[in-house]
Design a protein around this motif. Structure first.
Motif, PDB file in Angstrom:
ATOM      1  N   ALA A  39       0.826  -1.208   0.000  1.00  0.00           N
ATOM      2  CA  ALA A  39       0.000   0.000   0.000  1.00  0.00           C
ATOM      3  C   ALA A  39       0.861   1.259   0.000  1.00  0.00           C
ATOM      4  O   ALA A  39       0.564   2.237  -0.695  1.00  0.00           O
ATOM      5  N   GLU A  40       1.959   1.254   0.758  1.00  0.00           N
ATOM      6  CA  GLU A  40       2.839   2.415   0.777  1.00  0.00           C
ATOM      7  C   GLU A  40       3.553   2.585  -0.559  1.00  0.00           C
ATOM      8  O   GLU A  40       3.757   3.716  -1.024  1.00  0.00           O
ATOM      9  N   THR A  49      -3.785   2.771   3.274  1.00  0.00           N
ATOM     10  CA  THR A  49      -2.719   1.870   3.719  1.00  0.00           C
ATOM     11  C   THR A  49      -3.211   0.917   4.798  1.00  0.00           C
ATOM     12  O   THR A  49      -2.839  -0.266   4.827  1.00  0.00           O
ATOM     13  N   ARG A 366       4.316  -0.093  10.635  1.00  0.00           N
ATOM     14  CA  ARG A 366       4.605   1.284  10.244  1.00  0.00           C
ATOM     15  C   ARG A 366       5.744   1.906  11.055  1.00  0.00           C
ATOM     16  O   ARG A 366       5.872   3.138  11.102  1.00  0.00           O
TER      17      ARG A 366
END
Length: 700
Positions: A39-40, A49, A366
């Motif tokens: 997603a990033e 994300t 993250r």
């Protein structure tokens, strides 16, 4: 031979469950990391994300819970829950149908690996106790496996199986299986034997002791050997990867090594803090037990809804854990370097930093490379290694922030209340140790802040370290939580001391166990296991204190709790006249057998009494107390103990003759002379019984 087989099989099963849980958890967390990375890389916004990562972790957990619950509901309903309470009932003499069948044990093994990997706050320790008892039951029963009409495997006539095919030896081996299961979970052979003696077994003997100790020792030896061989092949899970044939960390739960740790140290004033911690743990344990009891009657009863409940519970728990870790977690530096380096450095065996912080524990979520999300590790990481990290909190650093510890404590306790009785294999030892360690860690940080403020002020601002390490409080909190939930005492202390080697904390441990037991009993009364047995309506007779017979159950007490009408009791040898009168005047289906002072010793059914009367299973007594009625020379008595010991064969005998409870006539046929020595009053009583409606024309 059977003792060796039980220990080896239980150890191998424990290794297979550990390997599966480690692999599935690593796969789920790797999927979470890949979803975040993809997603990033695609340049989507923050919400875009999170959604793929959330769906990845939540749906995988719900799918695993669905599979585990479906196996239990469809294939073997007896495999639900931990199974420890029902094993205790079995060792107490209660027959729980299908509990120890081969199908239930197989479903328990597969379902435990799936449910522990799903993200629910459950553990494999309780199911291992059930599995150990099931293996012992299989080895002491005559087995016959068929393929269609053909028998492919039979133990009938096999010398080893026939020798121990009796209730006495089976009970001993079941106790040994219980000890082996718990020993494999904690790496504590003596603690496993003590748990079997203290909690599970009602009867104990010298043979039970040595069989249980041998079973538990062989179980952890087998587990250690399997880990060592797996490490040599590069596939061993957990902290056992220290080298080929290195027999370290023998249990499924590793409490961390005391090697290289500061010496055990605490101060006299901290005993008050340890007592307060134990009291809080007892109160939380009582809340959990009460919550589980309140939710039990409200849980769905049908199969489809039970599977849906387990699936939904896993989805919600993992969802809450994911978003709590995302928004409330703090990125912390991984002790000893990054997670990938830990795989290589684990061979050095350098303590908690090199063995615990694998990718299955150091959840990045993250965070930058070399860091991990502390709340994500507590809620989503591999729980046995997370527990080891909590117990390894030393003075020089704190891996987890107090806020993350508090949030993880609340989420774990609430999730346990909903997950402990869902329809899948689920143990409570591991999550109980987890929330107890979290509570203890909070107390440790509080004690350090209190000591720094008070003693620094009294010393003119000088820096003083007058508290134990936070890990010591986590250690005592974990034991106190177990004591509050399960109400064990000696076995818990020995298990934790065997698992950690921290003998220096013996006094705080004993204090914590005593206070937590007291607090739990004051707030709730029965333990979690006792509440489970009460909810299922399973009667268990305890014999904890042989020197105090007043503690044993009285027939009137049992009647008050279990029966709707006034109870009618019989002695072991009773008058046929009184039995006839009782059967005529009552509609009860069963009658307690009591001693002269009213102590309950057994139960006889109405149908069994009818068959015994029909067979004239009488004994003759001359002038027994109380005196017989006038005109009786010798009174006819029915030996109820004969019914108690041979009830099954009597029922089968009667059925083979065509006799049913409603087709029994006690009086002789018309014109038939009375049996030799049979009083005429007995014939009159039999005729009255027939007229009363519980005996009908003779079936020949």
């Amino acid at each position: 031979t059977i003792t060796v087989v039980i220990g080896v099989v239980v150890g191998a099963v424990a290794f297979s469950i550990e390997t599966a849980v480690d692999a599935i958890t690593t796969w789920r967390l790797r999927g979470l990391s890949l979803a975040l990375a993809d997603a990033e890389a695609a340049g989507v916004d923050f919400a875009g994300t999170l959604i793929p990562a959330w769906l990845s972790i939540a749906l995988s957990g719900a799918s695993l819970a669905f599979l585990a619950s479906a196996l239990v509901v469809v294939v073997a309903p007896a495999a639900t829950g931990a199974g420890v309470a029902l094993v205790m009932a079995t060792l107490n003499g209660v027959d729980v149908p299908k509990l120890l069948s081969a199908r239930a044990v197989l479903v328990k093994i597969i379902g435990t690996a799936l449910s522990v990997s799903s993200g629910l706050p459950v553990g494999p320790e309780g199911p291992l106790v059930h599995i150990g008892a099931g293996v012992a039951s299989f080895c002491t029963r005559q087995q016959r496996m068929r393929c269609g009409e053909r028998v492919v495997l039979s133990t009938h006539g096999v010398r080893g199986f026939d020798t121990f095919h009796n209730d006495l030896d089976r009970r001993d081996f079941l106790s040994g299986g219980v000890a082996a299961g718990l020993a494999a979970a904690f790496g504590a052979p003596i603690g496993g034997v003590l748990f079997s003696l203290e909690e599970a077994s009602t009867h104990w003997s010298h043979d039970t002791t040595w069989r249980s100790l041998l079973c538990s020792t062989l179980a952890i030896l087998t587990l250690s050997l399997c880990r060592a061989v797996g490490a040599g092949a590069g596939a061993g899970p957990g902290p056992g990867r220290a080298g080929f044939l290195s027999l370290t960390a023998p249990g499924l739960i590793s409490f961390g090594s005391s090697d290289g740790a500061p010496p055990a140290r605490f101060y006299a004033w901290e005993l008050l803090a340890f007592a307060a911690l134990a009291a809080c743990a007892g109160f939380v344990a009582a809340f959990l037990t009460r919550a589980a009891k309140a939710l039990s009657p409200r849980r769905p009863k049908t199969g489809a809804w039970r599977v849906a409940e387990a699936t939904a519970t896993a989805f919600v728990v993992v969802t809450v854990a994911f978003f709590a870790a995302t928004f409330l977690g703090v990125c912390r530096e991984i002790p000893g370097g990054d997670a990938d380096a830990n795989d290589a450095s684990s061979a050095a065996g350098g303590g908690a930093g090199s063995e615990i912080w694998t990718p299955a524990v150091a959840v990045a979520l993250r965070c930058p490379p070399g860091a991990f999300n502390d709340l994500g590790a507590l809620l989503l990481g591999l729980r046995d290694d997370v527990i080891a990290a909590l117990l390894s909190e030393m003075e020089e650093h704190s891996v987890f922030t107090p806020r993350s510890v508090a949030v993880a404590l609340v989420i774990t306790v609430v999730a346990m209340a909903f997950a402990c009785d869902v329809s899948l294999p689920a143990g409570m030892f591991m999550p109980t140790i987890l929330w107890g360690a979290l509570l203890g860690l909070l107390f440790g940080h509080g004690a350090r802040a209190f000591a720094s403020h008070v003693f620094a002020a009294s010393s003119g601002g000088a820096s003083l370290n007058l508290t134990a390490a936070p890990g010591a409080y986590a250690f005592v909190g974990a034991v106190a939580a177990l004591a509050g939930v399960f109400r064990a005492s000696i076995s818990l202390v020995v298990i934790m001391l065997e698992g950690t080697g921290r003998v220096g904390y013996l006094v705080p441990l004993l204090l914590g166990v005593a206070v937590a037991n007291l607090a739990g009993r004051v707030v709730n009364g029965p333990s979690h296991y006792e509440e489970q047995l009460n909810a299922k309506g399973v009667p268990v007779l305890r014999h904890h204190d042989a020197a105090a017979p007043s503690d044993s159950p009285h027939a009137s007490d049992v009647a008050e709790r279990r029966m709707a009408a006034d109870v009618e009791c019989f002695s072991a040898i009773e008058r046929a006249e009184r039995i006839e009168k009782t059967l005529r005047e009552t509609t009860h289906n069963g009658f307690p057998i009591t001693t002269s002072d009213g102590r309950l010793v057994g139960l006889v059914l109405r149908s069994q009494l009818m068959v015994l009367l029909a067979r004239r299973a009488f004994v003759e007594r001359v002038a027994p107390p109380p005196p017989p009625p006038p005109g009786w020379g010798a009174s006819s008595y029915l030996d109820a103990s004969f019914s108690n010991s041979n009830s099954t064969s009597l029922d089968e005998d009667a059925a083979s003759w065509g006799l049913l409870p409603d087709d029994v006539e006690i009086a002789p046929a018309e014109g038939e002379p009375p049996a030799e020595g049979e009083p005429t009053e007995q014939r009159a009583a039999a005729a009255a019984a027939a007229a009363a409606g519980f005996a009908s024309p003779r079936t020949r």
